[in-house]
Design a protein around this motif. Structure first.
Motif, PDB file in Angstrom:
ATOM      1  N   VAL A 108      32.513  49.246  12.162  1.00 52.78           N
ATOM      2  CA  VAL A 108      33.609  50.083  12.651  1.00 52.78           C
ATOM      3  C   VAL A 108      34.645  50.299  11.551  1.00 52.78           C
ATOM      4  O   VAL A 108      35.078  51.427  11.288  1.00 52.78           O
ATOM      5  CB  VAL A 108      34.272  49.442  13.884  1.00 52.78           C
ATOM      6  CG1 VAL A 108      35.586  50.146  14.217  1.00 52.78           C
ATOM      7  CG2 VAL A 108      33.335  49.498  15.082  1.00 52.78           C
ATOM      8  N   PHE A 109      35.033  49.216  10.886  1.00 56.06           N
ATOM      9  CA  PHE A 109      36.061  49.321   9.864  1.00 56.06           C
ATOM     10  C   PHE A 109      35.516  49.957   8.581  1.00 56.06           C
ATOM     11  O   PHE A 109      36.247  50.673   7.883  1.00 56.06           O
ATOM     12  CB  PHE A 109      36.648  47.947   9.570  1.00 56.06           C
ATOM     13  CG  PHE A 109      37.523  47.427  10.682  1.00 56.06           C
ATOM     14  CD1 PHE A 109      38.409  48.252  11.334  1.00 56.06           C
ATOM     15  CD2 PHE A 109      37.440  46.101  11.084  1.00 56.06           C
ATOM     16  CE1 PHE A 109      39.212  47.784  12.360  1.00 56.06           C
ATOM     17  CE2 PHE A 109      38.237  45.619  12.106  1.00 56.06           C
ATOM     18  CZ  PHE A 109      39.130  46.460  12.745  1.00 56.06           C
ATOM     19  N   PHE A 161      39.513  47.533  19.462  1.00 57.56           N
ATOM     20  CA  PHE A 161      39.067  46.864  18.247  1.00 57.56           C
ATOM     21  C   PHE A 161      39.392  45.370  18.232  1.00 57.56           C
ATOM     22  O   PHE A 161      38.648  44.581  17.664  1.00 57.56           O
ATOM     23  CB  PHE A 161      39.604  47.578  16.990  1.00 57.56           C
ATOM     24  CG  PHE A 161      40.868  47.024  16.408  1.00 57.56           C
ATOM     25  CD1 PHE A 161      40.866  45.871  15.639  1.00 57.56           C
ATOM     26  CD2 PHE A 161      42.076  47.684  16.592  1.00 57.56           C
ATOM     27  CE1 PHE A 161      42.041  45.380  15.076  1.00 57.56           C
ATOM     28  CE2 PHE A 161      43.243  47.209  16.034  1.00 57.56           C
ATOM     29  CZ  PHE A 161      43.216  46.040  15.274  1.00 57.56           C
ATOM     30  N   LEU A 195      31.826  44.946  14.205  1.00 59.02           N
ATOM     31  CA  LEU A 195      33.231  45.182  13.888  1.00 59.02           C
ATOM     32  C   LEU A 195      33.386  45.609  12.433  1.00 59.02           C
ATOM     33  O   LEU A 195      34.186  46.495  12.112  1.00 59.02           O
ATOM     34  CB  LEU A 195      34.056  43.922  14.169  1.00 59.02           C
ATOM     35  CG  LEU A 195      35.566  44.057  13.959  1.00 59.02           C
ATOM     36  CD1 LEU A 195      36.154  45.106  14.887  1.00 59.02           C
ATOM     37  CD2 LEU A 195      36.253  42.705  14.186  1.00 59.02           C
ATOM     38  N   TYR A 223      36.587  43.890  20.145  1.00 59.27           N
ATOM     39  CA  TYR A 223      35.307  44.526  19.884  1.00 59.27           C
ATOM     40  C   TYR A 223      34.174  43.509  19.749  1.00 59.27           C
ATOM     41  O   TYR A 223      33.075  43.708  20.274  1.00 59.27           O
ATOM     42  CB  TYR A 223      35.381  45.381  18.620  1.00 59.27           C
ATOM     43  CG  TYR A 223      34.362  46.492  18.580  1.00 59.27           C
ATOM     44  CD1 TYR A 223      34.555  47.656  19.309  1.00 59.27           C
ATOM     45  CD2 TYR A 223      33.199  46.378  17.818  1.00 59.27           C
ATOM     46  CE1 TYR A 223      33.625  48.686  19.281  1.00 59.27           C
ATOM     47  CE2 TYR A 223      32.258  47.402  17.784  1.00 59.27           C
ATOM     48  CZ  TYR A 223      32.480  48.546  18.528  1.00 59.27           C
ATOM     49  OH  TYR A 223      31.549  49.560  18.511  1.00 59.27           O
ATOM     50  N   TRP A 255      42.901  52.212  21.316  1.00 57.11           N
ATOM     51  CA  TRP A 255      42.174  51.669  20.164  1.00 57.11           C
ATOM     52  C   TRP A 255      42.580  50.226  19.877  1.00 57.11           C
ATOM     53  O   TRP A 255      41.747  49.405  19.476  1.00 57.11           O
ATOM     54  CB  TRP A 255      42.405  52.540  18.941  1.00 57.11           C
ATOM     55  CG  TRP A 255      41.790  52.000  17.684  1.00 57.11           C
ATOM     56  CD1 TRP A 255      42.416  51.708  16.520  1.00 57.11           C
ATOM     57  CD2 TRP A 255      40.409  51.687  17.481  1.00 57.11           C
ATOM     58  NE1 TRP A 255      41.525  51.228  15.597  1.00 57.11           N
ATOM     59  CE2 TRP A 255      40.284  51.203  16.171  1.00 57.11           C
ATOM     60  CE3 TRP A 255      39.275  51.758  18.287  1.00 57.11           C
ATOM     61  CZ2 TRP A 255      39.062  50.797  15.637  1.00 57.11           C
ATOM     62  CZ3 TRP A 255      38.055  51.348  17.758  1.00 57.11           C
ATOM     63  CH2 TRP A 255      37.958  50.877  16.450  1.00 57.11           C
ATOM     64  N   SER A 294      29.005  52.612  16.653  1.00 53.11           N
ATOM     65  CA  SER A 294      30.146  51.909  16.058  1.00 53.11           C
ATOM     66  C   SER A 294      30.632  52.630  14.811  1.00 53.11           C
ATOM     67  O   SER A 294      31.844  52.766  14.582  1.00 53.11           O
ATOM     68  CB  SER A 294      29.764  50.459  15.723  1.00 53.11           C
ATOM     69  OG  SER A 294      29.496  49.716  16.894  1.00 53.11           O
ATOM     70  N   GLY A 315      34.252  54.450  14.579  1.00 57.24           N
ATOM     71  CA  GLY A 315      35.121  53.999  13.492  1.00 57.24           C
ATOM     72  C   GLY A 315      35.583  55.141  12.615  1.00 57.24           C
ATOM     73  O   GLY A 315      36.753  55.210  12.224  1.00 57.24           O
TER      74      GLY A 315
END
Length: 385
Positions: A246-247, A222, A243, A225, A218, A297, A301
């Motif tokens: 994802v978060f 990330f 991104l 990413y 990971w 994504s 995430g």
């Protein structure tokens, strides 16, 4: 009420500490242009932040057998404020690396001391409290990319100065809140660091076997990413959005993941998360198109961020008061060191000519094979619950 105020201050402090670790990922392309460096060197800057996060976790575990946990938490905030200022004033790559390394050190000191403190402040709701605390941390990851975009309208250094100022303010409030709170005494029995850690070696090794490789993979995914999304044909702005997605998916993952860790059998739950992450990573390499990439994504995430409160709950609930901080520090330091080199390793392979897709497919297959082996080990009753 006093404990609630302290908990709120810890959530504020963890926001800036995690922002300090994440902030370098969306700045990679800026560093490459600003300092005329390659992908491997840029990846090394990120790696140093995570190596720093791992480096003092073990010594911090020993310190916690001598010093109250909240004192160490406050010290981590001071280190973050100073090191962020060093990074913000950097004019050379070595100076930037030093700042990144000590920003990472601050987070390592914090998590080793704050997580046991949280479990002792709220011993009946460990998973839920760890999940809420992790949610505050994850919000920092969500705002990191758009925050960097905003600061780039002025100067990329503004992002680091903001962390320095925020850390100083929240650390001051944490110090005030801690003075007004009656601290738990559960950790007073943990006074022999080496014996405490060695006595819990089976739990430490089991947790590392389950989550170590997944977190290593990971880290590489990330931190690169955005560049990976650009290799799929997205614009830099759209890649940054991915991104952020994802978060953002990690926010509910922390909240619900911690709650589920209180309710579900913990080892099967952890193995299920790692297996799902492997499948998601494999799926990611096959997807094209903006909408499809947003969906995958979000999925990847959510899955990967559910892993972190789950493993913390597994350890903090399983470890007794007499060994909790010692054993957790050993696990945490090894775990962070393993995952810290993920972005650097990926950068090296990329410079050797490997593609993102080939590397991610290989990682997914390896993760899947590891889960199969661990499921067999669990069915044989060799993993401690």
């Amino acid at each position: 009420m006093a404990r609630a105020r302290l908990f709120a201050s810890l959530c504020g402090l963890v926001f800036f500490l995690n922002l300090a670790r994440i902030i370098f990922a969306p700045l990679l392309d800026v560093f490459i242009a600003e300092f005329t460096i390659g992908e491997a060197t840029a990846g090394l800057i990120v790696t140093l932040a995570w190596v720093g996060s791992a480096s003092l976790r073990l010594p911090t575990g020993w310190v916690l057998t001598k010093v109250p946990r909240h004192h160490v938490v406050i010290a981590s905030g001071v280190v973050l404020a100073v090191s962020s200022a060093i990074a913000a004033t950097s004019t050379t790559v070595p100076q930037l690396m030093v700042g990144a390394f000590f920003m990472g050190i601050a987070s390592g000191i914090y998590f080793v001391s704050a997580n046991p403190l949280l479990s002792e402040l709220y011993p009946d709701r460990v998973g839920r409290v760890v999940g809420i605390h992790g949610t505050a941390s994850q919000i920092a990851a969500v705002v990191a990319a758009p925050f960097v975009v905003l600061t780039l309208l002025f100067d990329w250094r503004l992002s680091l100065w903001t962390i320095a100022a925020g850390a100083a303010a929240v650390t001051t409030y944490t110090w005030i809140a801690a003075r007004r709170t009656e601290m738990p005494t559960a950790g007073e029995a943990d006074r022999d660091f080496v014996r405490g850690a060695l006595s819990e070696w089976r739990i430490i090794v089991s947790a590392l076997a389950i989550v170590g490789l997944a977190s290593f993979v990971w880290q590489g995914v990330f931190n690169f990413y955005e560049l990976y999304m650009q290799s799929k044909g997205l614009s830099p702005q759209a890649a940054g959005t991915m991104l952020t997605v994802v978060f953002a998916a990690g926010v509910p993952a922390f909240y619900f993941g911690g709650d589920l860790a209180d309710r579900l059998p913990q080892v099967p739950y952890l193995l299920g998360i790692v297996g799902a992450f492997s499948a998601c990573l494999l799926l990611l390499t096959t997807i094209q198109g903006f909408v499809a990439l947003i969906a995958v994504s979000a999925l990847i995430g959510f899955v990967i961020h559910a892993l972190f409160p789950a493993v913390d709950t597994y350890l903090l609930e399983t470890l007794p008061d007499s060994t909790r901080s010692s054993a957790y520090a050993v696990f945490s330091s090894i775990w962070m060191l393993v995952q810290a080199v993920g972005s650097f390793v990926l950068g090296v392979f990329l410079e050797f000519g490997f593609t993102y897709d080939s590397l991610f497919v290989s990682a997914a297959i390896l993760l899947g094979a590891t889960v199969v082996v661990l499921v067999v080990v669990e069915l044989a009753g060799w993993l401690p619950d």
